[in-house]
Enzyme design. Structure first.
Site, mmCIF file in Angstrom:
data_model
loop_
_atom_site.group_PDB
_atom_site.id
_atom_site.type_symbol
_atom_site.label_atom_id
_atom_site.label_comp_id
_atom_site.label_asym_id
_atom_site.label_seq_id
_atom_site.Cartn_x
_atom_site.Cartn_y
_atom_site.Cartn_z
ATOM 1 C CG ASN A 1 -1.769 1.203 1.369
ATOM 2 O OD1 ASN A 1 -1.865 1.998 0.436
ATOM 3 N ND2 ASN A 1 -2.414 1.356 2.530
ATOM 4 N N GLY B 1 2.639 6.181 15.352
ATOM 5 C CA GLY B 1 3.582 6.667 16.347
ATOM 6 C C GLY B 1 3.970 5.685 17.433
ATOM 7 N N GLY C 1 2.691 -1.001 4.390
ATOM 8 C CA GLY C 1 2.551 0.409 4.019
ATOM 9 C C GLY C 1 3.914 1.042 3.796
ATOM 10 N N GLY C 2 4.384 1.808 4.786
ATOM 11 C CA GLY C 2 5.618 2.588 4.674
ATOM 12 C C GLY C 2 6.789 1.832 4.055
#
Ligand code: PGA
Length: 246
Positions: free
Chosen positions: A9, A169, A227-228
């Site tokens: 993603n 976070g 993701g990241g």
């Protein structure tokens, strides 16, 4: 073939130059249809040209009409897109998408032969109040409402605890036992609600090239949603190497 999935993603990251560089490296290495890349929608044609399995990060409930800015499931399917991510926590959170709206999107995607990646998961507060199963039950019962067992063959569930998503976070990932327990819970819930016993469950939330070997030991999951880390093609390739038989 282990038939496991890696879903990338890319969210709203990467410019055109990044995309071209990314594809140059990916082209030599990715051969499996079980690697599904979900780029920003305006860059999708670059990925389709290279014959990847491609997903959209969002889809609308209608095939066409006056819906400025939305992505039509009919149009997506007609250009060769295979998957749609639906119910991502960023859309549930920032855009206030409800379970009912998500259910309409899922039905529209399936009607157009798009496979669905339904994201579910609890917030940190819900986890600390021991409400994880209650939240998942609501998201799944209403998100998949009225679907048949036949339709559920085309739905993957991505369990993504919101507190574990890298940008949230906390930087934490649940332990393997917790992911395994949730996966068993979701499969059991879908079996009892919809009489479908073979649901594929993916884990998502801070998956990276360092923790993938540990996560890949979980027998009850069928892959990962990244993701990241997937924005770095070398990290993505390492994850694919561990998870997917190519
Ligand atoms: P992350 O994102 O891998 O950066 O935590 C996962 C997701 O939001 O789908």
């Amino acid at each position: 073939m282990n038939n496991k999935y890696v879903i990338a993603n890319l969210k709203m990251n990467m410019d055109l130059n990044d995309t071209i560089q990314y594809l140059k490296i990916a082209n030599k290495e990715i051969n499996s249809k079980n690697v599904i890349i979900c780029p920003t929608s305006i860059y999708i044609p670059y990925f389709l040209k290279q014959n990847y399995s491609v997903g959209v990060q969002n889809i609308y409930t209608c095939d066409k009409g006056a819906f400025t800015g939305e992505i039509s499931p009919f149009q997506a399917s007609s250009i060769g897109i295979n998957y749609a991510i639906i119910g991502h926590s960023e859309r549930r959170g920032y855009l206030k998408e409800t379970d009912d709206f998500i259910n309409q999107k899922i039905k529209a995607a399936l009607k157009n032969n798009l496979k669905v990646i339904l994201c579910v998961g609890e917030t940190l507060e819900e986890k600390e109040m021991f409400r994880t199963e209650q939240v998942l039950k609501r998201q799944i019962t209403y998100g998949l409402k009225d679907l048949t067992a036949e339709e559920l063959k085309n739905v993957l569930i991505a369990y993504e605890p919101i507190w574990s998503i890298s940008t949230s976070g906390t930087g934490k990932v649940p332990n393997n036992k917790d992911i395994s327990d949730v996966s068993i819970y979701i499969k059991g819930l879908i079996n009892s609600n919809f009489k479908y016993a073979d649901t594929k469950i993916l884990y998502g939330g801070s998956v990276n090239d360092k923790n993938i070997s540990t996560l890949n030991e979980i027998k009850e999951i069928d892959g990962v949603l990244v993701g990241g880390a997937s924005c770095d093609i070398n990290k993505l390739l390492k994850i694919i190497e561990v998870v997917v038989d190519q």
